[in-house]
Write an enzyme that holds these catalytic residues in place. Sequence first.
Site, PDB file in Angstrom:
ATOM      1  N   TRP A   1       0.734  -1.220  -0.018  1.00  0.00           N
ATOM      2  CA  TRP A   1       0.105   0.030  -0.013  1.00  0.00           C
ATOM      3  C   TRP A   1       1.150   1.427   0.020  1.00  0.00           C
ATOM      4  O   TRP A   1       0.454   2.292  -0.564  1.00  0.00           O
ATOM      5  CB  TRP A   1      -1.053  -0.254   1.023  1.00  0.00           C
TER       6      TRP A   1
ATOM      7  N   ASP B   1      -0.899   6.440   7.013  1.00  0.00           N
ATOM      8  CA  ASP B   1      -2.006   5.577   6.591  1.00  0.00           C
ATOM      9  C   ASP B   1      -2.176   4.480   7.894  1.00  0.00           C
ATOM     10  O   ASP B   1      -1.387   3.649   7.980  1.00  0.00           O
ATOM     11  CB  ASP B   1      -1.565   5.029   5.227  1.00  0.00           C
TER      12      ASP B   1
ATOM     13  N   LYS C   1     -12.224  -1.715   8.092  1.00  0.00           N
ATOM     14  CA  LYS C   1     -11.514  -2.707   8.692  1.00  0.00           C
ATOM     15  C   LYS C   1     -11.791  -2.668  10.187  1.00  0.00           C
ATOM     16  O   LYS C   1     -12.548  -3.385  10.816  1.00  0.00           O
ATOM     17  CB  LYS C   1      -9.952  -2.398   8.453  1.00  0.00           C
TER      18      LYS C   1
HETATM   19  N1  PMP Z   1      -4.205   1.506   2.726  1.00  0.00           N
HETATM   20  C1  PMP Z   1      -4.078   0.156   3.291  1.00  0.00           C
HETATM   21  C2  PMP Z   1      -3.178  -0.123   4.638  1.00  0.00           C
HETATM   22  C3  PMP Z   1      -4.988  -0.795   3.131  1.00  0.00           C
HETATM   23  O1  PMP Z   1      -5.022  -2.006   3.871  1.00  0.00           O
HETATM   24  C4  PMP Z   1      -5.843  -0.569   2.112  1.00  0.00           C
HETATM   25  C5  PMP Z   1      -7.101  -1.491   1.618  1.00  0.00           C
HETATM   26  N2  PMP Z   1      -6.915  -2.849   2.110  1.00  0.00           N
HETATM   27  C6  PMP Z   1      -5.715   0.787   1.481  1.00  0.00           C
HETATM   28  C7  PMP Z   1      -4.824   1.632   1.827  1.00  0.00           C
HETATM   29  C8  PMP Z   1      -6.898   0.949   0.451  1.00  0.00           C
HETATM   30  O2  PMP Z   1      -8.063   1.366   0.926  1.00  0.00           O
HETATM   31  P1  PMP Z   1      -9.320   1.679  -0.008  1.00  0.00           P
HETATM   32  O3  PMP Z   1      -9.602   0.297  -0.631  1.00  0.00           O
HETATM   33  O4  PMP Z   1     -10.240   2.146   0.971  1.00  0.00           O
HETATM   34  O5  PMP Z   1      -8.790   2.566  -0.900  1.00  0.00           O
END
Ligand code: PMP
Length: 361
Positions: free
Chosen positions: A103, A172, A196
């Site tokens: 990510w 994040d 989550k």
């Molecule tokens: N950052 C992290 C650490 C994640 O786990 C995720 C989703 N699994 C995201 C960003 C992206 O999230 P979204 O699907 O809400 O765009």
Amino acid sequence: MTHRAMNFNAGPAGLPLEALEETREALLDLDHTGIGVLEHSHRGAAYERVHQEAQGHLRALLGLDEAWSVLLLQGGASQVFATLPMNFLKPGQRALYAVTGGWGEKALEEAQRLGDAVDVTPMAKQYRRIPAAAEHRVEAGAAYLHFTSNNTLEGTQYDAFPTGGGAPVVCDMSSDILWRPTDLSGLSMVYAGAQKNIGPSGLVVVLVRRDWLAEARRDIATIFRFATHDANGSLYNTPNTFAVYLTRCILRNLLRDGGLAEAERRNRAKAARLYSALDAEAGFYTLPVERPHRSAMNVVWRLGSPELDARFVKEAEREGMFGLKGHRSTGGIRASLYNAVTLGDVEALAQFVTAFARRNG
Ligand code: PMP
């Protein structure tokens, strides 16, 4: 009684039953108004109360005063990491990214599309650990330092947060917000997709210091400016009212049930139980993450072959445990242990881990 499976999904993830039941009622009639939560105007008093309560609960749980803006937005964490450099990366500046997982890679890519942005953690990119504070090569005058507190895919988690060497620090926190009491005083911005540890998908929480917002760029689309949402109490346009309602219920119950100190006690017990079951069968299960960096939220491991991984997942499902298949980018097994997962669920999984190894080892 409603049948509820044991859900170890990484997100959208299981949600607390009590809040879901309350939301089921509100779907038809919010607070005896005769109008369901999905049908209320976001400009009306009934919804505004819900909205403000959700924001207030976040402030209470995380100890945030009015120096912080608490935003309830749409577009997910992905939109936030794309709009972060639009707001805060100015010409002539450099943005720093501690890339410790997939990510973080994506977040860096978005910044590089717009300007000068670099990875400041030159570490092996199998992502089996979190770099030490001194391994973050921060430089003076940077626009900001971005890091991911918990790597959902790889199962690694920061304990102490990095500092930005004077630059604002952005986190994040999608997969580990609200898992324990967290001191945000060293940070300038935190964001987390709700799906989550907060609530349903379709909502992303952004916490940002107002003094930093005042310095943000103004030459981007109004809707993408965090300052726009702050100036409008996060009601600039129509929010995801339903997601905010469910979140309000979840956060209120979290506060009522002992807040983050109690959540941490439960979450640590859950993680300890599962890791110890896996470690006890270390010849059979491989845990790629270095011990001090193991995530309490996302536990990852693999068996001897992809076929055995698949059998593990299938047999677990037969026992009522779902969501254990690893991410498509990593393979293996992943159990996500967010707040709504109970110690009882983890006990069942730990016993299954032991029994499966004994049967097949
Ligand atoms: N950052 C992290 C650490 C994640 O786990 C995720 C989703 N699994 C995201 C960003 C992206 O999230 P979204 O699907 O809400 O765009």
